[in-house]
Design an enzyme around this catalytic site. Structure first.
Site, PDB file in Angstrom:
ATOM      1  N   ARG A 258       0.900  -1.168  -0.040  1.00 42.44           N
ATOM      2  CA  ARG A 258       0.119  -0.156  -0.137  1.00 42.44           C
ATOM      3  C   ARG A 258       0.952   1.311  -0.030  1.00 42.44           C
ATOM      4  NH1 ARG A 258      -4.876  -1.921   4.079  1.00 42.44           N
ATOM      5  NH2 ARG A 258      -5.256  -3.897   2.855  1.00 42.44           N
ATOM      6  N   ARG A 273       1.691   1.494  10.310  1.00 44.40           N
ATOM      7  CA  ARG A 273       1.188   2.026   9.074  1.00 44.40           C
ATOM      8  C   ARG A 273       2.574   1.823   8.233  1.00 44.40           C
ATOM      9  NH1 ARG A 273      -3.312   4.956   7.763  1.00 44.40           N
ATOM     10  NH2 ARG A 273      -3.663   5.720   9.687  1.00 44.40           N
ATOM     11  N   GLU A 345      -7.140  -0.734  14.915  1.00 44.38           N
ATOM     12  CA  GLU A 345      -7.738  -1.906  13.910  1.00 44.38           C
ATOM     13  C   GLU A 345      -6.675  -3.181  13.668  1.00 44.38           C
ATOM     14  OE1 GLU A 345      -8.625  -2.705   9.208  1.00 44.38           O
ATOM     15  OE2 GLU A 345      -9.074  -0.583   9.932  1.00 44.38           O
ATOM     16  N   SER A 348     -10.873  -6.679   9.707  1.00 38.78           N
ATOM     17  CA  SER A 348     -11.832  -6.044   9.172  1.00 38.78           C
ATOM     18  C   SER A 348     -12.685  -7.336   8.543  1.00 38.78           C
ATOM     19  CB  SER A 348     -11.785  -4.959   8.537  1.00 38.78           C
ATOM     20  OG  SER A 348     -11.258  -5.124   7.250  1.00 38.78           O
ATOM     21  N   ARG A 385       0.377  -6.324  11.580  1.00 41.46           N
ATOM     22  CA  ARG A 385       0.296  -5.435  12.447  1.00 41.46           C
ATOM     23  C   ARG A 385      -0.140  -6.201  13.792  1.00 41.46           C
ATOM     24  NH1 ARG A 385      -4.132  -0.582  11.942  1.00 41.46           N
ATOM     25  NH2 ARG A 385      -2.785   0.120  10.242  1.00 41.46           N
TER      26      ARG A 385
END
Length: 420
Positions: A258, A273, A345, A348, A385
């Site tokens: 990403r 991140r 988070e 999800s 993460r």
């Protein structure tokens, strides 16, 4: 892509969905207008084509002036047919292009609003209390010889890192445990390609609002995936699945990439991140009427994984304005991060209804043998993460970290000790 029949029968549903997302609802009128004009042009083309065929049959039986008149009419019709066909194709292209800009219909019951308007559904587990000043995951990772951000930046740039020693073992153990968890739940394990064609990326909804997040290799016209959801959704593109065998469930292990565009200054410390990480992703194809129940199953499998690594977490119902293009409903599991004093988070799970399947042409045959579009769903079982939350919640005063009991056979250690 939304269903045109649904749009025609209940345009107010799309208007409400657009408003809930904070999007422009005037697109509904544009879609309806284009659809009506396209259908009108198509009807005109079909009527003219039918007349053309009829005259073609009559010409062979006619003679003299009648035949001459029929030939003149056939010539005139030929031009009109071509014009009507071109107009219908042009309007169909415009309609499809506009449809690809419209996000999925929000599921009834999802909260309205933006990023901060989520609803907390449940809090699970007790937050740890320390009789010492807890370290953050990067300090712990450096003490353990597990995370090397400095050399990651030297080799690749900002937001890259090395996992080594205990860090590499922890990630491999975590992902192996997650994959085994998926296999025991009936998922087919899969290691998909991480480079995909534009139609795969577009079909899953990642080349619209999220295009800036995606790495593109222009010479090959391929995209690096940000999640294995993309290749797994495209796996059955343009196929008709066995309806009796649904649901089809896959678990993909892949590296993910990403660009983190727009995140300048956010989470610059550590591995929260980053540009590259690894992930186990669940993906399900099912009948649309079963999608909501399947969504809850995916969430339950995520909960079971979080219990295995003994993390306190909460489940949130994501607000409509914070949903991705393809998601109709999304639940996030956020783990407690002691150094930040807040939840972050970790997983999800999204119900994408038949939105992706319409774009990708994934269907099944119903009981009557008629092809219908499937529903697609995705959910995270583990990512890099998770290391953040595991290190911080299970740390001890000397900088060592207790490995959660269920994870120990996969890591091969009971405790991660500071490097000598």
């Amino acid at each position: 892509m939304i269903d045109l029949r649904t749009l025609r029968e209940d345009p107010d549903r799309l208007r409400a969905s657009q408003r809930a997302r904070g999007e422009d609802d005037s697109v509904v009128e544009k879609l309806l207008d284009l659809d009506e004009r396209r259908r009108g042009a198509l009807s005109r083309f079909e009527a003219l084509r039918a007349e053309q065929k009829s005259i073609g049959k009559s010409v062979s039986r006619a003679s003299g002036e009648e035949k001459t008149a029929l030939l003149d009419r056939a010539k005139d019709l030929s031009a009109q047919v071509k014009s009507a066909e071109a107009e219908a194709e042009k309007l169909a292209g415009e309609l499809e292009e506009l449809l690809h800009t419209v996000p999925n219909l929000v599921e009834e019951g999802a909260p309205e609003g933006g990023e901060d308007d989520y609803v907390v559904l449940e809090e699970v587990g007790e937050k740890p209390s320390f009789d010492f000043e807890p370290r953050d995951h990067l300090e712990l990772g450096e003490l353990l010889g597990a995370i090397d951000m400095e050399r990651g930046a030297k080799v690749s740039g900002a937001r890259f890192f090395f996992l080594k020693g205990a860090g590499a073992r922890l990630q491999l153990g975590l992902l192996n445990m997650a994959m085994q968890h998926a296999i025991e739940a009936g998922f087919i394990p899969m290691i998909p390609p991480v480079l995909v064609k534009p139609e795969s990326m577009k079909g899953t909804g990642f080349l619209g609002a999220h295009a800036s997040e995606v790495y593109h290799l222009p010479e090959e016209d391929l995209f690096l995936v940000g999640t294995s959801e993309v290749p797994m959704a495209a796996y059955h593109a343009d196929e008709i699945l066995d309806g009796a065998a649904l649901p089809y469930r896959y678990a993909g292990w892949s590296s993910c990439f990403r660009r983190e565009a727009g995140s300048y200054g956010k989470d610059t410390r550590g591995i929260i991140r980053v540009h590259q990480f690894d992930k186990i992703e669940m993906f399900s194809y099912c009948r649309p009427e079963d999608a909501q129940a399947e969504h809850r199953r995916l969430l339950d499998w995520e909960r079971e994984m979080l219990a295995k690594v003994e993390l306190p977490y909460r489940i949130i119902d994501t607000a409509a304005g914070d949903l991705g293009t393809s998601a109709a409903r999304k639940f996030d599991c956020e783990a407690w991060v002691p150094s930040q004093g807040r939840y972050r988070e970790l997983t999800s799970t999204s119900n994408c209804t038949d939105f992706q399947a319409r774009r990708l042409g994934v269907r099944y045959r119903d009981a009557g043998g008629k092809p219908q579009h499937v529903a697609t769903l995705n959910g995270t079982l583990a990512t890099t993460r998770w290391i953040v939350a595991i290190l911080e919640n299970h740390q001890r005063a000397d900088g060592s970290v207790v490995v959660p009991e269920a994870l120990r056979p996969y890591v091969g250690l009971d405790v991660l000790e500071p490097a000598k």
